[in-house]
Design a protein around this motif. Structure first.
Motif, PDB file in Angstrom:
ATOM      1  N   LEU A   7      31.310  13.502   5.910  1.00 24.69           N
ATOM      2  CA  LEU A   7      32.055  12.622   6.486  1.00 24.69           C
ATOM      3  C   LEU A   7      32.789  12.890   7.696  1.00 24.69           C
ATOM      4  O   LEU A   7      32.672  12.185   8.873  1.00 24.69           O
ATOM      5  N   LEU A   8      33.301  14.055   7.800  1.00 26.94           N
ATOM      6  CA  LEU A   8      34.060  14.578   8.956  1.00 26.94           C
ATOM      7  C   LEU A   8      32.953  14.678  10.073  1.00 26.94           C
ATOM      8  O   LEU A   8      33.220  14.492  10.956  1.00 26.94           O
ATOM      9  N   GLU A   9      31.601  14.970   9.687  1.00 28.36           N
ATOM     10  CA  GLU A   9      30.648  15.499  10.831  1.00 28.36           C
ATOM     11  C   GLU A   9      30.217  14.025  11.383  1.00 28.36           C
ATOM     12  O   GLU A   9      30.033  13.865  12.460  1.00 28.36           O
ATOM     13  N   ALA A  10      30.310  12.939  10.458  1.00 29.65           N
ATOM     14  CA  ALA A  10      29.804  11.559  10.969  1.00 29.65           C
ATOM     15  C   ALA A  10      31.060  10.980  11.932  1.00 29.65           C
ATOM     16  O   ALA A  10      30.684  10.533  12.666  1.00 29.65           O
ATOM     17  N   ILE A  22      26.283   4.959  14.616  1.00 28.01           N
ATOM     18  CA  ILE A  22      27.215   3.882  13.698  1.00 28.01           C
ATOM     19  C   ILE A  22      26.444   3.901  12.515  1.00 28.01           C
ATOM     20  O   ILE A  22      27.174   3.933  11.328  1.00 28.01           O
ATOM     21  N   ARG A  23      24.798   3.894  12.454  1.00 25.58           N
ATOM     22  CA  ARG A  23      24.319   3.924  11.088  1.00 25.58           C
ATOM     23  C   ARG A  23      24.427   5.097  10.273  1.00 25.58           C
ATOM     24  O   ARG A  23      24.898   4.923   9.168  1.00 25.58           O
ATOM     25  N   ASP A  24      24.548   6.258  10.846  1.00 23.89           N
ATOM     26  CA  ASP A  24      24.731   7.596   9.934  1.00 23.89           C
ATOM     27  C   ASP A  24      26.368   7.683   9.684  1.00 23.89           C
ATOM     28  O   ASP A  24      26.497   8.215   8.394  1.00 23.89           O
ATOM     29  N   PHE A  25      27.272   7.083  10.257  1.00 21.13           N
ATOM     30  CA  PHE A  25      28.528   6.981   9.695  1.00 21.13           C
ATOM     31  C   PHE A  25      28.779   5.811   8.691  1.00 21.13           C
ATOM     32  O   PHE A  25      29.352   6.341   7.579  1.00 21.13           O
ATOM     33  N   ILE A  26      27.907   5.056   8.817  1.00 18.71           N
ATOM     34  CA  ILE A  26      28.069   3.787   7.627  1.00 18.71           C
ATOM     35  C   ILE A  26      27.323   4.415   6.504  1.00 18.71           C
ATOM     36  O   ILE A  26      27.737   4.093   5.416  1.00 18.71           O
ATOM     37  N   TYR A  27      26.224   5.200   6.673  1.00 17.19           N
ATOM     38  CA  TYR A  27      25.618   5.870   5.254  1.00 17.19           C
ATOM     39  C   TYR A  27      26.481   6.760   4.758  1.00 17.19           C
ATOM     40  O   TYR A  27      26.679   6.787   3.507  1.00 17.19           O
ATOM     41  N   GLN A  28      27.346   7.574   5.417  1.00 18.26           N
ATOM     42  CA  GLN A  28      28.062   8.624   4.808  1.00 18.26           C
ATOM     43  C   GLN A  28      29.387   7.657   4.284  1.00 18.26           C
ATOM     44  O   GLN A  28      29.781   8.111   2.923  1.00 18.26           O
ATOM     45  N   ALA A  29      29.850   6.605   4.589  1.00 18.06           N
ATOM     46  CA  ALA A  29      30.749   6.089   4.253  1.00 18.06           C
ATOM     47  C   ALA A  29      30.574   5.441   2.875  1.00 18.06           C
ATOM     48  O   ALA A  29      30.974   5.206   1.810  1.00 18.06           O
ATOM     49  N   GLU A  30      29.009   5.293   2.583  1.00 14.49           N
ATOM     50  CA  GLU A  30      28.556   4.654   1.407  1.00 14.49           C
ATOM     51  C   GLU A  30      28.140   5.697   0.224  1.00 14.49           C
ATOM     52  O   GLU A  30      27.920   5.369  -0.606  1.00 14.49           O
ATOM     53  N   GLN A  31      28.716   6.766   0.761  1.00 12.06           N
ATOM     54  CA  GLN A  31      28.664   7.864  -0.502  1.00 12.06           C
ATOM     55  C   GLN A  31      29.856   7.849  -1.313  1.00 12.06           C
ATOM     56  O   GLN A  31      29.976   8.755  -2.129  1.00 12.06           O
TER      57      GLN A  31
END
Length: 133
Positions: free
Chosen positions: A37-40, A78-87
């Motif tokens: 998440l930090l990397e995102a 944005i997509r990759d950040f949202i995917y990390q938030a979905e974890q």
């Protein structure tokens, strides 16, 4: 009701694992998930978006209203950040299921369970947008 929209950019490169941990009250994700998440967050740094002010009792932050989806590099970040938030183990819908997430994202079937909300320190306002623009 959204009263004002702002052109803004993310200022998320300075976030730390300790800051992320402080945002969790009930369940702390694993260090591995926090690092991803930090990397995102760091990957979002400098990306321009349209935001609105969110004011609730005791907190002020910004919600993401829109971004330039035609710019693939921005949309991917944005997509990759949202995917990390979905974890998130409590609220995530695509835990360890990137393939399904990507399929839903690409087909337009992705529907978030909440808003993208960022602390004021994560956002630099560039300008207030005029109504009708």
């Amino acid at each position: 009701m959204i009263e004002k929209l702002f052109k803004a950019k993310f200022t998320t490169t300075g976030k730390t694992i300790e800051q992320l941990k402080a945002e969790y009250t009930d369940f702390l994700p694993s260090d591995e998930k926090l690092q991803a998440l930090l990397e995102a967050y760091q990957n979002l740094d400098g990306v321009e978006v349209i935001v609105y002010e969110r004011r609730f009792v005791g907190e002020e932050n910004y919600g993401v209203f829109a971004w330039d989806e035609s710019d693939k590099s921005i949309d991917d970040k944005i997509r990759d950040f949202i995917y990390q938030a979905e974890q998130d183990d409590m609220f995530g819908s695509y835990i360890d299921d990137r393939e399904e997430f990507l399929a839903d994202w690409e087909s337009g079937n992705y529907s978030p369970s909440g808003s993208l909300v960022f602390e004021k320190s994560d956002i630099e306002i560039i300008e207030e947008l005029k109504k009708g623009v």
